[in-house]
Each structure stands twice: as C-alpha cells, then as structure tokens.
Write an enzyme that holds these catalytic residues in place. Structure first.
Site, short mmCIF file in Angstrom:
data_model
loop_
_atom_site.label_atom_id
_atom_site.label_comp_id
_atom_site.label_asym_id
_atom_site.label_seq_id
_atom_site.Cartn_x
_atom_site.Cartn_y
_atom_site.Cartn_z
N LYS A 42 34.08 52.20 14.35
CA LYS A 42 34.23 50.74 14.72
C LYS A 42 35.73 50.70 15.15
O LYS A 42 36.45 51.61 14.87
CB LYS A 42 33.96 50.09 13.14
CG LYS A 42 35.13 50.49 12.34
CD LYS A 42 34.40 49.99 10.85
CE LYS A 42 35.47 50.10 9.79
NZ LYS A 42 34.87 50.29 8.43
N TYR A 271 67.27 40.21 18.53
CA TYR A 271 67.04 38.81 18.15
C TYR A 271 67.51 38.31 16.70
O TYR A 271 67.20 38.95 15.72
CB TYR A 271 65.61 38.55 18.26
CG TYR A 271 65.06 38.47 19.66
CD1 TYR A 271 65.48 37.66 20.84
CD2 TYR A 271 64.00 39.32 20.14
CE1 TYR A 271 64.98 37.60 21.93
CE2 TYR A 271 63.30 39.35 21.21
CZ TYR A 271 64.02 38.57 22.36
OH TYR A 271 63.58 38.51 23.81
C1 LIG Z 1 34.90 51.18 7.63
C2 LIG Z 1 33.62 51.49 6.73
C3 LIG Z 1 33.75 52.84 6.39
C4 LIG Z 1 34.64 54.02 6.80
O1 LIG Z 1 35.81 53.84 5.68
P1 LIG Z 1 36.98 54.96 5.93
O2 LIG Z 1 37.60 54.37 4.53
O3 LIG Z 1 37.65 54.70 6.95
O4 LIG Z 1 36.30 56.15 5.66
C5 LIG Z 1 32.57 53.19 5.60
N1 LIG Z 1 31.64 52.12 5.12
C6 LIG Z 1 31.81 50.78 5.42
C7 LIG Z 1 31.04 49.71 5.39
C8 LIG Z 1 32.94 50.39 6.45
O5 LIG Z 1 33.03 49.28 6.80
#
Ligand SMILES: *Cc1c(COP(=O)(O)O)cnc(C)c1O
Length: 383
Positions: A42, A271
């Site tokens: 994702k 800044y």
């Molecule tokens: C993002 C996600 C994962 C992966 O998690 P990691 O900690 O990056 O391995 C697994 N399951 C779900 C439902 C997620 O949203």
C-alpha cells in the site's frame, strides 16, 4: 540532461530491488513452507514505488498483494492477471464496480457490506471472492470478535459471495506480546465459529504483520502472513528485532551539498533564528527540505552523513533546503557531494529507525513521507 538519473539528481531515493528479493526469500525461509506470502504494498509500496516493487515481488514468488484501496489495486492488476489482490480498507459504495471489473478481493466486516456486494454480484450474475476481517483489538475495521456471529452467518447466506480468506490485525505487535497473544486467541475462537458455516480449508487465514512474525506460532491454523515493513528491511523501532530474520534495507535516501560557506560566531541560522552559531563554522546547504520528506522535527537535531561523517542539522528545516554543520569534517565537502539521510556512506550508516527517532515518528511514516518530488532510482542487479 536526464535529471532523473542518479548522477544528476539533487535529492533521490535509491531502491535496491535485489535486496527486496533477498528479504522476501529470507522471510519465507524463516516460515513453514506452506505459509503464503501476502506482500503489503500500500501507499506506493511504502514509498518504494508500486510498479517496480510489485513487479519484483511477483518474480520473487509473492503469492498475493495487499493494498489500501481499489485505486492501488487496479494499478497492480494492470500489470497482470495472475495475482490475487486484497483491498485492506473498506471499499466505498461508488468503488464497488472496480472489484468486479478488475477481479479484486474486498475486505468485508459488516452485514451492510455483505448485502450490498451480494446484491451487486447477483445483479452482475457473478461471484465475488471476499476476505472477512475480525476486530480482535485494533478498533478499526473488522467485525468485533464478540459480535461476529451474525456477520459470519450473513456471509453464509450470501449466495454470490465466496469466503476465500479470514483475517485480523494486531494493534500492538512491536510493543506488547501479551496483547498480541490475546488477539491471536480471540481470532482462533472466531475461526471455530466460522468453521460452522464455511469451509476453512478453502480459506487463507492470516493475522501476522512484520512485527508479530517473531511470535508466529506454527501450531496454529494460520496459513498466510501479511508483510509490509519487514520486506523493505526496516525494523519498527530502533533496537527492536523483528522476527528471527534480519533483512537488509531496500531504500536509501540522499541529497547533495549545494554550497559550503564559512560563517562567523554569532550568526543566526534559518527561519526564526532558532540557532545561533557558537563558533566560527562552516555550513553546508543541502538540496532537500520538508517538501522532499525531511521531517520538520529535524530542526536542530537530525543528522546526515557526508563523506562518512555525521553532520548535525542547524536551525529550521526549510521547504527545499537544509543547513548542516560541516566544521568538524576532516576535509570540507564541495558542491555536488552526496549527503545521506538514510543509508550507508563511507562505512557509516543511518538507519530509517534512527531517522524516525529524530523525527519522533515511525519508519512507516518516514518512508511514506518521501515525496513525489524525489525520484526513485532502481537497482535491479541480482547478485
Ligand atoms: C499495513 C498493514 C500490514 C503490514 O504491516 P507491516 O507492519 O508494515 O508489516 C498488514 N496488515 C494490514 C491490515 C495493514 O494495514
């Protein structure tokens, strides 16, 4: 001039796809052979680039992909028809059509979703594969484990939906082993209920993410894992050990020195003049700022590697530029020299865990914050 190649870039992320592949092999070989590997890609594969990352994971033997939404899912589907794609977030009603068009697997957890998708599948004279999510202590998506029975039953009555997976998600895997095992047990209890209505043998049963792999229990009925961060070679927090697998970093993040200059003691920097030089100094101005993904929290605290030395950030991070102290370097850097935020340089290393500690956040967010302005440069060599 090709400004997107590494020789020319001002700020870039280097992605080692061969390291990604080795990581996948290592994770797989640390698990029993029948365990399916669901690659979580994702958010543009955690900033590593979805297309390139997914393509390499396909070649390396990932069994399934998991993404946040239908848009990301369609991007993978366009690469090929062979891989099952699970959409992890709840699908919005106006997105349903994509599930059917592109053969995607939605995550469902409510009777409303079951009715809605069952109606649409029947109207289209088709069957939709779905994964049922159980909330065992995340408090986000999923049927709450004590209230899952009507949902499981409703799914049993849905003639056009086929249950091909059931899963849960851990809320505290990196930090709280006890709560994670409580979640496991709640999930196992729900699986027994599911078995009354569905053939579990035909289902992918998955709970583990990167951080929970170290407590993966081979005696349980889980037959898949969902791996995100670990495949990119990162640990969730500094000093924490994920799993029994040591993976290698896939991403490194670099910029360049744009100019170096001496400044007298007492000069204010950046800044808000949050820092005043305490000595005659040499500063280097780097060609990266918060618009590239350098966290504002780096103000007066982050470090970068230049020529194998750690250089502290001076003053506030700005949109496109960052100022560091190079006074103590054995030789002053020059315009064009590489400055590394994450990765190895000159025998030294800054890990994403360390980077995220300065940023007071987590590696997941740091990866996702490397912006679109930063070209990703891919190393594909297989050693
Ligand atoms: C993002 C996600 C994962 C992966 O998690 P990691 O900690 O990056 O391995 C697994 N399951 C779900 C439902 C997620 O949203």
């Amino acid at each position: 001039m090709n400004i997107f190649n590494q020789e020319q870039a001002r700020c870039w992320a280097e992605i080692d796809l061969a390291a990604l592949e080795r990581n996948l092999f290592k994770i797989r070989s640390a698990l029993p052979g029948h365990i399916r590997y669901v690659a979580v890609v994702k958010a543009d594969a955690y900033g590593h680039g979805l297309a390139q990352t997914a393509a390499r994971l396909m070649q390396s033997g990932a069994d399934m992909f998991a993404v946040a939404n239908v848009r990301e899912a369609v991007a993978i589907r366009e690469m090929g028809s062979g891989w099952p794609i699970l959409v992890l977030s709840a699908v919005l009603p106006h997105e349903d059509a994509y599930l059917f068009q592109h053969n995607l697997i939605p995550t469902i957890s409510t009777l409303e979703e079951i009715r809605r998708l069952d109606d649409k599948a029947r109207a289209g004279n088709t069957t939709l594969n779905v994964h049922l999510k159980i909330d065992t202590g995340m408090g986000r998506l999923g049927a709450w484990h004590e209230q899952a029975e009507p949902v499981i039953e409703g799914l049993g009555n849905a003639t056009a939906l086929k249950l091909t997976g059931i899963f849960t998600h851990f809320s505290s895997a990196p930090t709280d082993g006890d709560f994670t095992s409580l979640q496991r047990n709640r999930f196992l209890a729900v699986l027994e209920q599911v078995a009354k209505f569905h053939e579990l043998e035909a289902c992918l049963i998955h709970a583990d993410n990167s951080a929970s792999l170290r407590s993966f229990d081979q005696s349980n009925p889980f037959n898949a894992v969902r791996v995100g961060l670990l495949q990119f070679g990162a640990a969730p927090y500094p000093d924490s050990l994920f799993a029994n697998v040591s993976t290698e970093p896939v991403l490194s993040f670099h910029s360049r020195v744009s100019l170096v200059k001496p400044l007298p003691q007492g000069t204010p920097i950046s800044y808000g003049r949050l820092l005043t030089l305490q000595r005659l100094s040499h500063i280097a101005v780097l060609a990266a700022g918060y618009a590239d993904g350098i966290p504002m929290k780096f103000t007066n605290r982050g470090q970068v590697l230049i020529k194998g030395s750690r250089c502290p950030v001076l003053g506030r991070v700005t949109m496109d530029q960052l100022i560091v102290d190079v006074t103590d370097l054995p030789r002053l850097p020059q315009s064009g020299d590489v400055a590394t935020f994450i990765g190895k340089r000159g025998g030294k290393e800054i890990t994403v865990a360390e980077f995220s500690k300065w940023a007071e956040t987590i590696p997941w967010e740091c990866f996702c914050s490397i912006s679109q302005r930063v070209p990703r440069i891919y190393k594909t060599f297989r050693e």
